[in-house]
Design a protein around this motif. Structure first.
Motif, mmCIF file in Angstrom:
data_model
loop_
_atom_site.group_PDB
_atom_site.id
_atom_site.type_symbol
_atom_site.label_atom_id
_atom_site.label_comp_id
_atom_site.label_asym_id
_atom_site.label_seq_id
_atom_site.Cartn_x
_atom_site.Cartn_y
_atom_site.Cartn_z
ATOM 1 N N THR A 295 0.830 -1.215 0.000
ATOM 2 C CA THR A 295 0.000 0.000 0.000
ATOM 3 C C THR A 295 0.860 1.259 0.000
ATOM 4 N N GLY A 296 2.105 1.148 0.469
ATOM 5 C CA GLY A 296 3.040 2.266 0.346
ATOM 6 C C GLY A 296 3.379 2.538 -1.107
ATOM 7 N N ILE A 297 3.563 1.483 -1.881
ATOM 8 C CA ILE A 297 3.792 1.641 -3.321
ATOM 9 C C ILE A 297 2.570 2.278 -3.979
ATOM 10 N N MET A 298 1.394 1.859 -3.554
ATOM 11 C CA MET A 298 0.146 2.449 -4.049
ATOM 12 C C MET A 298 0.113 3.955 -3.766
ATOM 13 N N THR A 299 0.527 4.351 -2.570
ATOM 14 C CA THR A 299 0.581 5.774 -2.201
ATOM 15 C C THR A 299 1.549 6.528 -3.105
ATOM 16 N N PHE A 300 2.700 5.923 -3.384
ATOM 17 C CA PHE A 300 3.695 6.592 -4.228
ATOM 18 C C PHE A 300 3.181 6.767 -5.653
ATOM 19 N N VAL A 301 2.464 5.782 -6.178
ATOM 20 C CA VAL A 301 1.865 5.924 -7.510
ATOM 21 C C VAL A 301 0.868 7.083 -7.506
ATOM 22 N N GLY A 302 0.099 7.205 -6.426
ATOM 23 C CA GLY A 302 -0.817 8.337 -6.300
ATOM 24 C C GLY A 302 -0.083 9.656 -6.287
ATOM 25 N N PHE A 303 1.082 9.684 -5.640
ATOM 26 C CA PHE A 303 1.890 10.901 -5.622
ATOM 27 C C PHE A 303 2.340 11.277 -7.035
ATOM 28 N N ILE A 304 2.691 10.291 -7.854
ATOM 29 C CA ILE A 304 3.075 10.560 -9.249
ATOM 30 C C ILE A 304 1.920 11.213 -10.001
ATOM 31 N N TYR A 305 0.717 10.686 -9.796
ATOM 32 C CA TYR A 305 -0.467 11.305 -10.415
ATOM 33 C C TYR A 305 -0.661 12.740 -9.913
ATOM 34 N N LEU A 306 -0.430 12.949 -8.630
ATOM 35 C CA LEU A 306 -0.595 14.284 -8.047
ATOM 36 C C LEU A 306 0.361 15.277 -8.686
ATOM 37 N N VAL A 307 1.636 14.916 -8.758
ATOM 38 C CA VAL A 307 2.633 15.818 -9.358
ATOM 39 C C VAL A 307 2.296 16.097 -10.822
ATOM 40 N N LYS A 308 1.926 15.058 -11.543
ATOM 41 C CA LYS A 308 1.553 15.216 -12.958
ATOM 42 C C LYS A 308 0.398 16.189 -13.099
ATOM 43 N N ASP A 309 -0.602 16.055 -12.225
ATOM 44 C CA ASP A 309 -1.767 16.939 -12.313
ATOM 45 C C ASP A 309 -1.402 18.379 -11.966
ATOM 46 N N LEU A 310 -0.607 18.556 -10.910
ATOM 47 C CA LEU A 310 -0.219 19.914 -10.516
ATOM 48 C C LEU A 310 0.579 20.614 -11.620
ATOM 49 N N LEU A 311 1.380 19.850 -12.355
ATOM 50 C CA LEU A 311 2.230 20.437 -13.394
ATOM 51 C C LEU A 311 1.490 20.672 -14.709
ATOM 52 N N THR A 312 0.456 19.884 -14.986
ATOM 53 C CA THR A 312 -0.172 19.945 -16.317
ATOM 54 C C THR A 312 -1.624 20.399 -16.313
ATOM 55 N N THR A 313 -2.252 20.506 -15.153
ATOM 56 C CA THR A 313 -3.692 20.781 -15.117
ATOM 57 C C THR A 313 -4.049 22.132 -15.720
ATOM 58 N N SER A 314 -3.123 23.093 -15.693
ATOM 59 C CA SER A 314 -3.411 24.421 -16.240
ATOM 60 C C SER A 314 -3.696 24.374 -17.738
ATOM 61 N N LYS A 315 -3.199 23.328 -18.424
ATOM 62 C CA LYS A 315 -3.397 23.210 -19.876
ATOM 63 C C LYS A 315 -4.671 22.449 -20.220
ATOM 64 N N ASN A 316 -5.352 21.940 -19.213
ATOM 65 C CA ASN A 316 -6.545 21.134 -19.445
ATOM 66 C C ASN A 316 -7.740 22.044 -19.768
ATOM 67 N N PRO A 317 -8.410 21.829 -20.907
ATOM 68 C CA PRO A 317 -9.521 22.703 -21.296
ATOM 69 C C PRO A 317 -10.777 22.569 -20.426
ATOM 70 N N ILE A 318 -10.740 21.611 -19.490
ATOM 71 C CA ILE A 318 -11.914 21.386 -18.634
ATOM 72 C C ILE A 318 -12.177 22.567 -17.700
ATOM 73 N N HIS A 319 -11.119 23.328 -17.378
ATOM 74 C CA HIS A 319 -11.224 24.437 -16.428
ATOM 75 C C HIS A 319 -11.799 25.681 -17.094
ATOM 76 N N GLU A 320 -12.418 26.527 -16.279
ATOM 77 C CA GLU A 320 -12.943 27.817 -16.763
ATOM 78 C C GLU A 320 -11.956 28.921 -16.400
ATOM 79 N N LYS A 321 -11.492 29.663 -17.400
ATOM 80 C CA LYS A 321 -10.524 30.743 -17.140
ATOM 81 C C LYS A 321 -11.145 32.101 -17.388
#
Length: 474
Positions: A448-474
């Motif tokens: 489950t620690g490995i599972m947590t680390f995979v979640g962290f990878i998703y978190l970093v990816k989202d924080l770095l790329t979410t601004s380019k996602n057209p789903i958001h309202e600017k």
């Protein structure tokens, strides 16, 4: 990349968040190494021993949360006071000094690790006191940086508008700076030394940090769902008053077995479980109030119904309310009574409580602040949940819950065999280490620690790329 933040203080906050995220990742990696060494003791033996991995794991946890907390204050301060942070150039200098010092300390931990039993080791390598192992020069540097932080906050608050959130923060950072000093001296009596050591370990975490979280939650709820300031600040003041009883006197549950008077048994048992109550009450009250008001306005056809403008951050705030209750409240109360703690202290029960409490009470709210920083930096009007943000919160949350349950099972095995049956002897300790519940529990902790680390990878990816996602309202 365009930075939409208009205050230099908020831009500095993004730097703090960035370093915090890097240290968060380092903490998880060290945790995985230590978890592997529990199962396979020869892994990196005499290269990077368990004692070092554990030390860096815990220190990285504390430091990344401090970075995120300081960054959060620099982010909210100009919006709360209405002015730029006073002494911002000094604040930037303090950030670079702190980051350079942390880098040196971590490299010494990893590359040098230990030194001779002399005064020079205490000053240059490792002070040797659990959780606050930083060498003495780094201790002094941390105090200087925190004093700069205190100056920035007080000078800005006195010059600008002073809200209830800022007022509470002003009192809290004084305690934050002052309590750290309790860990900067030592005595040759282990009971006296432990007495003062717990002032840092407990009162930092279960008093000043809890108030910090309350301030950040108050600010976040006002910004994200338009919560009424009078409601959140009312609960913030209730929290402060309750912490004088619960958080401070709850220190007693660490004084059960270190040679202090027996009256700490009753004090520690009575007050320890009350700490999360006001935070949870604030959240429930505000969300109920918001839902009721929004439902009425939408039903009446009003166009000014309050809209949630940052779904990922709000999701982490929701997780904070439940995580704080479970980690600090339920898992803390599991073994806060002395009649139970005599069997559970020093077992994996403690580790289970520590993992869920730190995650539920602090990591969740700070990750939420990361998302608020990303929203502000990229000028996103309404930030919505993406696939990556959903995967991140799911994997991290259930990964930590999985670790908590696994460690609880392992600790239960220790309590039965090592403490109850065999009387807490050295032989009992080693027998319990080979018991199937213990081994399987630690195996699932690693998984489950490995599972947590995979979640962290998703978190970093989202924080770095979410601004380019057209789903958001600017």
């Amino acid at each position: 990349m365009v930075n939409n933040l208009k205050f230099e203080s908020q831009k500095l906050a993004i730097n703090y968040f960035t370093v915090a995220a890097i240290l968060f990742g380092a903490q998880l990696v060290m945790g995985l190494i230590a978890a592997t060494q529990f199962l396979y003791p020869s892994f990196l033996f005499e290269i990077f021993d368990f004692s070092v991995a554990r030390m860096v794991h815990i220190n990285a946890l504390v430091v990344w949360m401090l970075y995120a907390m300081i960054g959060s204050v620099y982010y909210l301060l100009p919006e709360e006071t209405g002015i730029e942070t006073v002494g911002i150039k000094l604040a930037k200098l303090a950030f670079y000094v702190l980051t350079a010092a942390v880098t040196v300390v971590v490299l010494v931990y990893i590359l040098v690790q230990i030194g001779p039993a002399t005064e020079s080791t205490i000053w240059l390598i490792n002070e040797g006191r659990e959780y606050i192992e930083a060498p003495r020069w780094a201790d002094i540097g941390i105090v200087v940086v925190v004093l700069v932080f205190v100056f920035n906050l007080f000078a800005t608050a006195m010059k600008g508008k002073q809200t209830g959130i800022v007022t509470v923060l002003m009192a809290d950072v004084l305690a934050l700076a002052g309590l750290y000093l309790a860990g900067m001296f030592w005595t040759d009596n282990i009971s006296v030394d432990q007495y003062w050591w717990w002032w840092v370990i407990h009162l930092w975490v279960e008093a000043t940090w809890e108030v910090f979280v309350g301030c950040l939650l108050s600010y976040g709820l006002i910004k994200i769902i338009g919560a009424r300031r009078e409601v959140v600040e009312m609960w913030l003041w209730i929290e402060v008053s309750m912490l004088f009883g619960s958080g401070i006197l709850g220190l007693g549950h660490h004084y059960f077995w270190i040679g202090t008077p027996e009256y700490w048994w009753e004090i520690g048992a009575l007050f320890s479980a009350l700490e999360p109550v006001p935070l949870i009450a604030m959240f429930v009250h505000v969300v109920y109030d918001w839902g009721k008001e929004t439902g009425i306005k939408e039903g009446e056809g009003h166009s000014d119904a309050k809209v949630m403008n940052n779904s990922p951050a709000f999701a982490w705030f929701v997780t904070n309310a439940f995580g704080n209750f479970l980690g600090a409240g339920v898992w803390g109360f599991f073994h806060t009574l002395p009649q139970v703690n005599i069997y559970t202290h020093g077992t994996q029960f403690t580790s289970a409580h520590g993992h869920l409490a730190f995650f539920g009470a602090y990591a969740t709210i700070l990750i939420g602040m990361f998302y608020m920083g990303v929203q502000g930096k990229n000028g996103i009007k309404v930030m919505k949940a993406t696939f990556d943000s959903k995967m991140a919160i799911f994997l991290i949350t259930f990964g930590v819950l999985g670790m908590t349950v696994s460690l609880t099972i392992a600790g239960y095995g220790q309590v039965l065999v090592e403490r109850a049956q065999m009387g807490a002897t050295w032989e009992a300790f080693f027998v319990s280490q080979d018991m199937v519940w213990f081994v399987q529990g630690l195996g699932w902790r690693l998984a489950t620690g490995i599972m947590t680390f995979v979640g962290f990878i998703y978190l970093v990816k989202d924080l770095l790329t979410t601004s380019k996602n057209p789903i958001h309202e600017k």
